[in-house]
Design a protein around this motif. Structure first.
Motif, PDB file in Angstrom:
ATOM      1  N   ARG A  14       0.822  -1.205   0.000  1.00 23.32           N
ATOM      2  CA  ARG A  14       0.000   0.000   0.000  1.00 23.32           C
ATOM      3  C   ARG A  14       0.859   1.260   0.000  1.00 23.32           C
TER       4      ARG A  14
ATOM      5  N   LEU B 245       0.692   4.125  -2.867  1.00 21.60           N
ATOM      6  CA  LEU B 245       0.320   5.509  -2.584  1.00 21.60           C
ATOM      7  C   LEU B 245       1.435   6.471  -2.942  1.00 21.60           C
TER       8      LEU B 245
ATOM      9  N   ASP C 187      -5.229  13.390  -1.025  1.00 21.97           N
ATOM     10  CA  ASP C 187      -6.588  12.857  -0.903  1.00 21.97           C
ATOM     11  C   ASP C 187      -7.028  12.142  -2.171  1.00 21.97           C
TER      12      ASP C 187
ATOM     13  N   GLU D  13      -5.357   8.741  -2.352  1.00 20.10           N
ATOM     14  CA  GLU D  13      -5.942   7.758  -1.442  1.00 20.10           C
ATOM     15  C   GLU D  13      -7.283   7.251  -1.974  1.00 20.10           C
ATOM     16  N   GLU D  14      -8.109   8.179  -2.485  1.00 19.03           N
ATOM     17  CA  GLU D  14      -9.409   7.774  -3.016  1.00 19.03           C
ATOM     18  C   GLU D  14      -9.244   6.880  -4.239  1.00 19.03           C
TER      19      GLU D  14
ATOM     20  N   GLN E 110      -8.180   3.390  -3.190  1.00 20.48           N
ATOM     21  CA  GLN E 110      -9.295   2.631  -2.627  1.00 20.48           C
ATOM     22  C   GLN E 110     -10.196   2.091  -3.731  1.00 20.48           C
TER      23      GLN E 110
ATOM     24  N   ARG F 101       0.637   8.109   8.053  1.00 22.18           N
ATOM     25  CA  ARG F 101      -0.694   7.851   7.485  1.00 22.18           C
ATOM     26  C   ARG F 101      -0.597   7.375   6.041  1.00 22.18           C
ATOM     27  N   THR F 102       0.243   8.021   5.248  1.00 16.35           N
ATOM     28  CA  THR F 102       0.283   7.716   3.818  1.00 16.35           C
ATOM     29  C   THR F 102       1.221   6.560   3.494  1.00 16.35           C
TER      30      THR F 102
ATOM     31  N   GLY G 194       0.664   3.561   6.251  1.00 22.09           N
ATOM     32  CA  GLY G 194      -0.660   2.961   6.238  1.00 22.09           C
ATOM     33  C   GLY G 194      -1.306   2.871   7.604  1.00 22.09           C
TER      34      GLY G 194
END
Length: 387
Positions: free
Chosen positions: A10, A14, A25, A28-29, A32, A123-124, A127
């Motif tokens: 992941r 990313l 953002d 990330e979207e 997903q 966070r990025t 994960g």
């Protein structure tokens, strides 16, 4: 297979998407959505030969579709330059390494507060969820969520570039970058093997990028020395085993040797920083008979450098081993860490050694109210039951 790709790659995915899209953002979207498409198609069509590349390519197309629908972003015409269908397997996955370093250095731009730099990268790239990051920083979850939002907005508004900065700017960001890698490893060492492996890989990449920085080699040394014990940290039933009770024959001698060699390199570069001290402590723990007095002294020096009550707690443990539990307990009781589970579990162990069983029970119960990890909870419950 999809679960493993998500868990292990992941961060790579990313990093590639953020570098391509320039928007945290949106990346990330898009990721997903791509994972959702994979969950639907792979069981029917089979897993592609390069799963991460498939996810990235699908995510890029999804993001481009969204941008095309949003005319305010139409100026980003470079996003329309995608490889044709069917060439995903030809994409070079080795570029992930630089992209992940670029992501770290982008997140660790000095325009952001240090805690925001670390949190955003966790966070990025790491994960980690917002609650996990909040626990690492010992702050409420809403506070951490606000920090993450503000950091993303600032990167976008300030036009912070997605790249490894020039050599003369690297030292300005080094402390935050090292903190990021350290916290990713810490989270992984608690049970996320993929995160620990990612942190070590990033440590190696940083050592290649900045070969004359002693703290870089020291951080890598510390991670290798800790990771050498991974095979002994859990028993056959998956229960946590404390350091003193571990089977040392299960420690990885190769990682220990490499870790000590990296520490020697850091010392040769005249390193005396906090990661050098932590690596030296880890190296002493790897000895057959650890010198607890020396470990306590190193923790004392580390505490002076960092002014950290958590480090003071570790010093108290070493003092208890070297001088007796009553001396360690005196140090523990002077610390202001009431919401920190390890303070209470440490205090409980020292109280137990001193024969203060009722007080030890209370301390274990307090620790149990603060624990989140299942293996740690079961360990504390076993300790409490023994009393």
């Amino acid at each position: 297979m999809l679960d493993r790709v998500f868990r292990e790659q992941r961060g790579q995915i990313l990093a590639a998407l953020i570098g391509f899209l320039g928007d945290f953002d949106l990346a990330e979207e898009a990721a997903q959505e791509a994972f959702a498409v994979a969950a639907e198609r792979w069981p029917k069509e089979g897993v592609p030969s390069a799963p991460a590349v498939w996810i990235i390519t699908t995510a890029k197309r999804r993001a481009i579709d969204r941008i095309r629908r949003d005319q305010t972003l139409a100026v980003k015409t470079r996003l329309l330059e995608l490889p044709p269908e069917g060439v995903e397997d030809e994409m070079d996955e080795t570029t992930f390494q630089d992209e992940r370093l670029e992501l770290i250095f982008t997140c660790c731009h000095p325009a952001l507060a240090t805690d925001a730099q670390v949190a955003l990268t966790l966070r990025t790239l790491g994960g980690l969820t917002t609650p996990e990051i909040a626990r690492a920083f010992l702050v409420p979850e809403p506070t951490m969520a606000q920090r993450l939002v503000r950091a993303k907005k600032k990167i976008k508004a300030a036009g912070i570039p997605f790249r490894v900065p020039p050599d003369h700017l690297l030292p300005d960001r080094l402390n935050a970058v090292l903190a990021v890698v350290y916290l990713i490893f810490n989270e992984g060492y608690s049970g996320r093997n993929d995160l620990a492996a990612e942190a070590i890989r990033l440590g190696r990449a940083l050592a290649e990028l900045m070969p004359d920085e002693p703290e870089v080699h020291a951080l890598l040394a510390m991670m290798l020395l800790h990771d050498s014990r991974r095979g002994a940290r859990f028993d056959a039933d998956g229960e946590l085993v404390l350091l003193a009770d571990q089977d040392r024959s299960r420690w990885n001698a190769t990682l220990i040797a490499e870790g000590k060699a990296r520490l020697d390199r850091a010392l040769a570069l005249r390193g005396r920083g906090p990661y050098v001290l932590q690596a030296a402590i880890a190296a002493l723990h790897a000895d057959d008979e650890p010198d607890w007095s020396e470990i306590a002294a190193l923790y004392g020096e580390l505490a002076r450098l960092t002014d950290s009550p958590v480090v003071e707690l570790s010093r108290a443990v070493a003092v208890a081993e070297a001088e007796g539990p009553e001396h360690g307990l005196a140090l523990v009781d002077a610390l202001d860490l009431d919401d920190y589970r390890y303070l209470h579990s440490t205090r409980a162990e020292l109280l137990h050694r001193l024969g203060r069983t009722a007080d030890a029970r209370d301390a274990y119960r307090r620790a149990l109210t603060l624990v989140h990890d299942g293996a740690e909870r079961r360990l504390l419950e076993r300790k409490l039951a023994e009393l």
